[in-house]
Scaffold this active site. Sequence first.
Site, PDB file in Angstrom:
ATOM      1  N   THR A 100       6.135 -80.505  -1.074  1.00 55.93           N
ATOM      2  CA  THR A 100       5.350 -80.858   0.016  1.00 55.93           C
ATOM      3  C   THR A 100       4.321 -79.767   0.532  1.00 55.93           C
ATOM      4  O   THR A 100       4.301 -78.777   0.174  1.00 55.93           O
ATOM      5  CB  THR A 100       6.252 -81.282   1.186  1.00 55.93           C
TER       6      THR A 100
ATOM      7  N   HIS B 251       5.471 -41.461  37.075  1.00 53.75           N
ATOM      8  CA  HIS B 251       4.844 -42.371  38.045  1.00 53.75           C
ATOM      9  C   HIS B 251       3.385 -42.081  38.344  1.00 53.75           C
ATOM     10  O   HIS B 251       2.904 -42.005  39.411  1.00 53.75           O
ATOM     11  CB  HIS B 251       5.750 -42.354  39.263  1.00 53.75           C
TER      12      HIS B 251
ATOM     13  N   ARG C  71      11.878 -66.334  10.847  1.00 55.12           N
ATOM     14  CA  ARG C  71      11.215 -65.360   9.855  1.00 55.12           C
ATOM     15  C   ARG C  71      10.034 -65.068  10.357  1.00 55.12           C
ATOM     16  O   ARG C  71       9.623 -64.018  10.610  1.00 55.12           O
ATOM     17  CB  ARG C  71      11.386 -65.739   8.394  1.00 55.12           C
TER      18      ARG C  71
ATOM     19  N   SER D 261     -22.712 -46.679  27.867  1.00 57.25           N
ATOM     20  CA  SER D 261     -23.397 -47.943  29.030  1.00 57.25           C
ATOM     21  C   SER D 261     -24.959 -47.836  28.758  1.00 57.25           C
ATOM     22  O   SER D 261     -25.790 -47.042  28.664  1.00 57.25           O
ATOM     23  CB  SER D 261     -23.092 -47.227  30.728  1.00 57.25           C
TER      24      SER D 261
ATOM     25  N   LYS E 251     -22.724 -41.903  30.484  1.00 63.93           N
ATOM     26  CA  LYS E 251     -21.286 -42.184  30.008  1.00 63.93           C
ATOM     27  C   LYS E 251     -20.785 -41.953  28.731  1.00 63.93           C
ATOM     28  O   LYS E 251     -21.658 -42.275  27.832  1.00 63.93           O
ATOM     29  CB  LYS E 251     -21.000 -43.536  30.630  1.00 63.93           C
ATOM     30  N   ARG E 252     -19.475 -41.771  28.565  1.00 59.13           N
ATOM     31  CA  ARG E 252     -18.748 -41.693  27.239  1.00 59.13           C
ATOM     32  C   ARG E 252     -17.656 -42.299  27.508  1.00 59.13           C
ATOM     33  O   ARG E 252     -16.604 -41.680  27.774  1.00 59.13           O
ATOM     34  CB  ARG E 252     -18.569 -40.040  26.725  1.00 59.13           C
ATOM     35  N   ASN E 253     -17.425 -43.577  27.250  1.00 59.81           N
ATOM     36  CA  ASN E 253     -16.481 -44.417  27.330  1.00 59.81           C
ATOM     37  C   ASN E 253     -15.465 -44.553  26.342  1.00 59.81           C
ATOM     38  O   ASN E 253     -15.888 -44.091  25.244  1.00 59.81           O
ATOM     39  CB  ASN E 253     -16.861 -45.850  27.317  1.00 59.81           C
TER      40      ASN E 253
END
Length: 452
Positions: free
Chosen positions: A107, A155, A234, A278, A284-286
């Site tokens: 099947t 925290h 599984r 950006s 910017k250095r994302n």
Amino acid sequence: MSAHLVDSILYGHLWGTPEIRRLFDDEGRVQSWLDILAALAQAQAEVGLVPDDAARAIRDHADVRLLDLERVAAETRATGHSTLGLIRCLRDVLPEAAREWVYYGATVQDISDTWTALVMREVADIVDRDLARAEAAALALAERHRDTVMCGRTHGQPGLPVTFGFKAAVWASELRRHRERLAEGRPRWEVAQLGGALGTMEFWGEAALPLLEAFARRLGLAAPDIPWITARDRVAEFVNLLAMVTATIAKIGQEVYELQRPEIAELAEPFTAGQVGSITMPHKRNPELSEHLVTLARLVRADATVTVEGMIAEHERDGRAWKAEWVAVPEACLYTGAALALACRLLEGLDVDAARMRANLDARGGYVLSEPVMRVLADRVGKHTAHQIVYEAALAGRERGVDLGTALLADPRIAERLTPEEIARCLDPHAALGAAPAFVDRVLATIRGVRR
């Protein structure tokens, strides 16, 4: 053109790897299904169900290059059946004497579930390999920064000093446990499926159980104790492990994301010339790598939920449960492959600023070392009394804007019980690391011992 990002020319590199993609594209999937059909025919010949010549012909023609996949797709749509289009096209390229013996008594789910087991085996190999690489990178960071002091944070706030090596050792230890889970789970996942109409193998008569063993052996899989048509645990276990793997990687990515903030600036992910953070803010250095690890992990967890839902199946076959895996499993595997590749790149190229770590620690004015002071004072006045005294002295010192040492000496309850030298020793970050360096050594010894 692709409608799904995993196959996008522009964005596909973010959502999968070529290595894993080859397992799931049409050519890869169809070739694997053909290999399964060939193994089935050969196993049936072995137990006397199919003529040897027919089995050999099926094996020799089980090649996706011999098929017109556009025609296979058209036949699949026309019949509304998952594999009949493939079977018709395969029969057309076979010698006439072999055509009636293809897919003999099997099947769709026998083929697709066995394919899933083979895929889980191949993906597990890739995941373990890349986990080993990430583990090695984390272990190297742990060893290199065993004694690199930094603020521990709870925290989101500065707590006691730790070492960056301690943090990296936690990562390495967790990655190692995922490798252990992979090894432990593989015997449960790498299991063939062959049940026929309802899982009873009725079509094959007395040859059923020998056929099951021969079929599984030819594919390098285990034979199940019972066909698993509606037992989807599984698949659910495997995809949920991928969710755990990517969650650990996302935790690492999130830590880098947070510690890369300019106001903290203790870590930085690797940067290549020409990389743009950006289009509107050129400075910017994302944190592109670490951020994307969290995104990928969210998607794998969503796919894991789908596979758990699939465990609730109806009667002896339920296409709603099983076919949802056709989407969830490839996605989870592709996203995990991408996450591991990015994680290796992140960990191997991670920029650790030890001087900044120490500067951030020193900038706390000694307040992160309140516990060592409380511990020494506790020997003289009791732990809870010592906590209250140090708490009040620290609160008063912060209100006055002085460092903790000055605040402690200004409190007569402390000054009359602790000498300035004792207070100074308590305020030495290296003296407040507890067993952190020893724990790093334990992780190094454990993982290296396992490797040996």
